[in-house]
Design an enzyme around this catalytic site. Structure first.
Site, PDB file in Angstrom:
ATOM      1  N   ARG A  77       3.461   1.134  -1.447  1.00 42.44           N
ATOM      2  CA  ARG A  77       2.342   1.300  -2.370  1.00 42.44           C
ATOM      3  C   ARG A  77       2.676   2.322  -3.463  1.00 42.44           C
ATOM      4  NH1 ARG A  77      -2.190  -1.690  -3.751  1.00 42.44           N
ATOM      5  NH2 ARG A  77      -1.800  -2.709  -1.775  1.00 42.44           N
TER       6      ARG A  77
ATOM      7  N   ILE B  26       8.176   2.556   7.270  1.00 41.86           N
ATOM      8  CA  ILE B  26       9.095   1.718   6.492  1.00 41.86           C
ATOM      9  C   ILE B  26       9.132   2.169   5.033  1.00 41.86           C
ATOM     10  CG2 ILE B  26       8.770  -0.317   7.967  1.00 41.86           C
ATOM     11  CD1 ILE B  26       7.131  -1.535   5.574  1.00 41.86           C
ATOM     12  N   ASP B  27       8.134   2.960   4.619  1.00 39.50           N
ATOM     13  CA  ASP B  27       8.057   3.378   3.216  1.00 39.50           C
ATOM     14  C   ASP B  27       9.087   4.453   2.868  1.00 39.50           C
ATOM     15  OD1 ASP B  27       5.971   1.656   2.838  1.00 39.50           O
ATOM     16  OD2 ASP B  27       4.420   3.166   3.163  1.00 39.50           O
TER      17      ASP B  27
ATOM     18  N   GLN C 211       7.869  -7.477   7.060  1.00 45.38           N
ATOM     19  CA  GLN C 211       8.821  -6.412   6.721  1.00 45.38           C
ATOM     20  C   GLN C 211       8.779  -5.251   7.703  1.00 45.38           C
ATOM     21  OE1 GLN C 211       8.672  -5.799   2.116  1.00 45.38           O
ATOM     22  NE2 GLN C 211       6.871  -6.934   2.716  1.00 45.38           N
ATOM     23  N   ARG C 212       7.628  -5.034   8.336  1.00 43.02           N
ATOM     24  CA  ARG C 212       7.576  -3.891   9.245  1.00 43.02           C
ATOM     25  C   ARG C 212       7.591  -4.323  10.711  1.00 43.02           C
ATOM     26  NH1 ARG C 212       1.405  -2.062   7.582  1.00 43.02           N
ATOM     27  NH2 ARG C 212       0.350  -3.316   9.141  1.00 43.02           N
TER      28      ARG C 212
ATOM     29  N   MET D 244       6.681  -4.399   0.280  1.00 40.02           N
ATOM     30  CA  MET D 244       5.741  -3.337   0.610  1.00 40.02           C
ATOM     31  C   MET D 244       6.191  -2.019  -0.033  1.00 40.02           C
ATOM     32  SD  MET D 244       4.465  -3.913   4.515  1.00 40.02           S
ATOM     33  CE  MET D 244       2.844  -4.636   4.769  1.00 40.02           C
TER      34      MET D 244
ATOM     35  N   ASN E 284       2.867  10.538   6.907  1.00 40.28           N
ATOM     36  CA  ASN E 284       2.331  11.733   6.262  1.00 40.28           C
ATOM     37  C   ASN E 284       0.995  12.183   6.838  1.00 40.28           C
ATOM     38  OD1 ASN E 284       3.364   9.520   4.561  1.00 40.28           O
ATOM     39  ND2 ASN E 284       3.866  11.170   3.136  1.00 40.28           N
TER      40      ASN E 284
END
Lengths: 402, 402
Positions: free
Chosen positions: B186, B138-139, B294-295, B184, B109
């Site tokens: 947020r 990854i989000d 995770q990433r 993960m 973003n």
């Protein structure tokens, strides 16, 4: 050759390849002319006491084949120690009732002690029984064997994720300067030490490694981290969960950290050290706790480890039929060979039982914050090769024994 | 067709497949007749400001090929937001100096906001420039794209380790009854939600999933865990790191937990919830924090994700040569098709910039402790296929750009 039925059980914390040992034992039992029924005990010794058996001759071929690719103890495991004499008597009575003449116990130190005592009692009571221990543990802390099946896969997994986290840490200019990875290994540092395999060049992660074999000194630790930070810009540290101070106390137990209810908080050594670094060095830290991932990551198992796990199971059943008993299958590394290779031999259970093999001090550097090349030479062959596990719908196709 | 040099940069938290996007862009630039020099900026926008460039035409073929299998931002990344007008002016001056006419920014973003502003300034100042954003995170929280490259691999990794930890938890009769995995994410729960893919049967892990989209209620949580414990005997819970209460505050910030120095301890929501379960339900818990694994877990990337990451990079360079600018490449899923397939399209950067896409409430169950089948149908195709990465000496053979 003693004829009768056999029981196989799994005990303690599982590993990625513990079912390879089960498979090795089961396939050897299939080939046997002495062994009739092949029982799997549910949840280790507890399943024998409760007569809770799985008929391993009546599992589908695809389930049996799938054991090769499935982590965790497929028969179920336990952390139950036989202590009372009546438990041992009960066990022997179950063996009599089911005409069990072969007992194969896949486990670690405690399990070898149980197997030893069962064998002793059978001898005393004149019940003809063959008892062979099959070693497993990611901790690699069993004596009299070069290494323990399960360790190589956990080592490969830890080294890989440390390598990957190191790439992540190094590539991004961000506020996180120090990453602490807390590896399993309560009393022996073998697994944490294996993270060193991730290093290809001197500047690569892990920059520092701390093991339970060397008393942890907070001042030295902070100095080490600060120096590594100055040299590399970011620092990745691997610690064993069981770090102790010079008095032998776990270092994270001597904090006065309390939770909202006033209870002492056992957050683990990783979180404790991150807090310490942030407070004392004003460097932002992050901590990583792979926990049980380390003993269940079949998706990244070592082929060497998986094959050896199979063979210790196979050899156990084959040797038992040669009237060997009261022994554990051990791995012996061939010395002086150009390439790594090993053979299997039997060692007495009472020599293994309840004893822990720690990292030799000479395999840890003088400062106590890294391993030596001798350790690397020891560990490197154990992580070689990959296991091509089947995938279904994007995820590993693991099996269940039902 | 505008002729000139190009710069490619990577920004924000890396993913397992972010270098596939770099590779897609670089290979498309190799094929271009408009693009001269291909610069890689070190550490995102910071590298452009500092004129710290890598010549991507002069990397060895094996390094370029290795990008396909290497996690982390190979060019280096940053978390640096251009804010001052002089930063933007400086950037444009660097572009002028190096005759950079194409700017490709691989990021999330914030990066899309930067790209948008750079494009706007170039237009205002009459500097002929093409700016295309290449999505990664990854989000999975970028709007106007069906999903974001990087998400599928993180989802596959998390679902796999949750499946493996579930096998571990279930197989051993031990004191640990509840495992909390902190994923993960947020502000958006996409990644934690993906753990549900691990479930093949109703009783499988994860038993409970909590996301930031639904305000967290402690009493409901404890009830849920207790009920799952009664039903399954052991409970595996996945939570997003950014769980908030009904007032929008992070739930682990309102504790009074302090460390030995009296500082508030941000141990994370996972540890907080384990403490809560132990205190309130007297069930022994364990928590798992895979963190940056995770990433960066290229060793378990999704082939679908890796391929799509490549294509968004490729499409960015191809479309820029058609005089498109001020856009981001988005993925559009083909509706109504029997099998999953997607196309690529351009969306306006200012529609993407600084906006977060959260999980739709309808993809979370009413109780707020699990996902719905609609989410599973959405996510399942994204984790399909494996990437056969090369191994050397037992570990992934990742490359460095030097």
């Amino acid at each position: 050759m003693l004829k009768g039925n056999c029981v196989i059980a799994q005990s303690g914390g599982p590993t990625a390849v513990i079912n390879n040992s089960l498979l090795g034992a089961v396939e050897a039992a299939y080939r046997s002319e002495a062994i009739g029924e092949i029982y799997g005990a549910r949840n280790g010794i507890m399943g024998i006491l409760a007569e809770n058996f799985i008929d391993l001759r009546r599992q589908s071929p695809s389930t049996i084949k799938g054991l090769k690719f499935t982590p965790g103890a497929a028969l179920g495991s336990c952390r139950y120690q036989l202590k009372k004499q009546e438990d041992f008597e009960k066990l022997l009575n179950v063996f009599r009732k089911y005409n069990i003449r072969y007992f194969f116990y896949i486990g670690g130190n405690d399990s070898m002690d149980t197997a030893y005592k069962v064998n002793k009692l059978a001898l005393e009571e004149g019940y003809d029984l063959r008892v062979i221990g099959i070693p497993k543990t990611i901790d690699n802390d069993l004596p009299l064997t070069d290494h323990t099946p399960g360790y190589g896969s956990a080592a490969k997994y830890l080294a890989t994720i440390v390598m990957e986290m190191g790439i992540d840490l190094k590539c991004i200019v961000t506020s996180t300067k120090v990453v602490i990875v807390e590896a399993m290994g309560r009393n022996a540092g073998w697994l944490a030490a294996a993270a060193a395999l991730a290093r290809r060049r001197q500047e690569d992660v892990p920059h520092l490694i701390y093991l339970p074999e060397v008393p942890f000194d907070t001042a030295n630790f902070l100095n080490d981290v600060e120096e590594a930070y100055r040299r590399y810009g970011t620092v990745l540290v691997v610690v064993s969960e069981g770090l102790v101070d010079k008095n032998g106390n776990y270092i994270f137990n001597d904090t006065t950290t309390v939770d909202v209810f006033g209870h002492q908080r056992l957050g683990g050594v990783g979180q404790y050290l991150v807090n310490l670094i942030e407070s004392e060095l004003s460097l932002k830290g992050r901590f990583v706790l792979p926990a049980t991932c380390q003993r269940s990551a079949m998706h990244l198992a070592s082929r060497t480890d998986a094959e050896e796990a199979y063979h210790v199971g196979r050899v156990a059943v084959e040797e038992a039929q040669k009237d060997r008993t009261g022994c554990m299958v051990a791995i012996r590394r061939l010395e002086g060979a150009e390439e790594y290779s090993c053979t299997y031999e039997l060692v007495a259970l009472n020599e293994v039982a309840n004893r822990e093999k720690k990292m030799p001090r000479s395999w840890i550097n003088e400062a106590g914050n890294d391993v030596t090349q001798a350790f690397i030479n020891y560990a490197r062959p154990l992580i070689q090769g990959e296991v091509a596990i089947p995938y279904h719908n994007g995820l590993p196709a693991y099996v269940d024994i039902v």
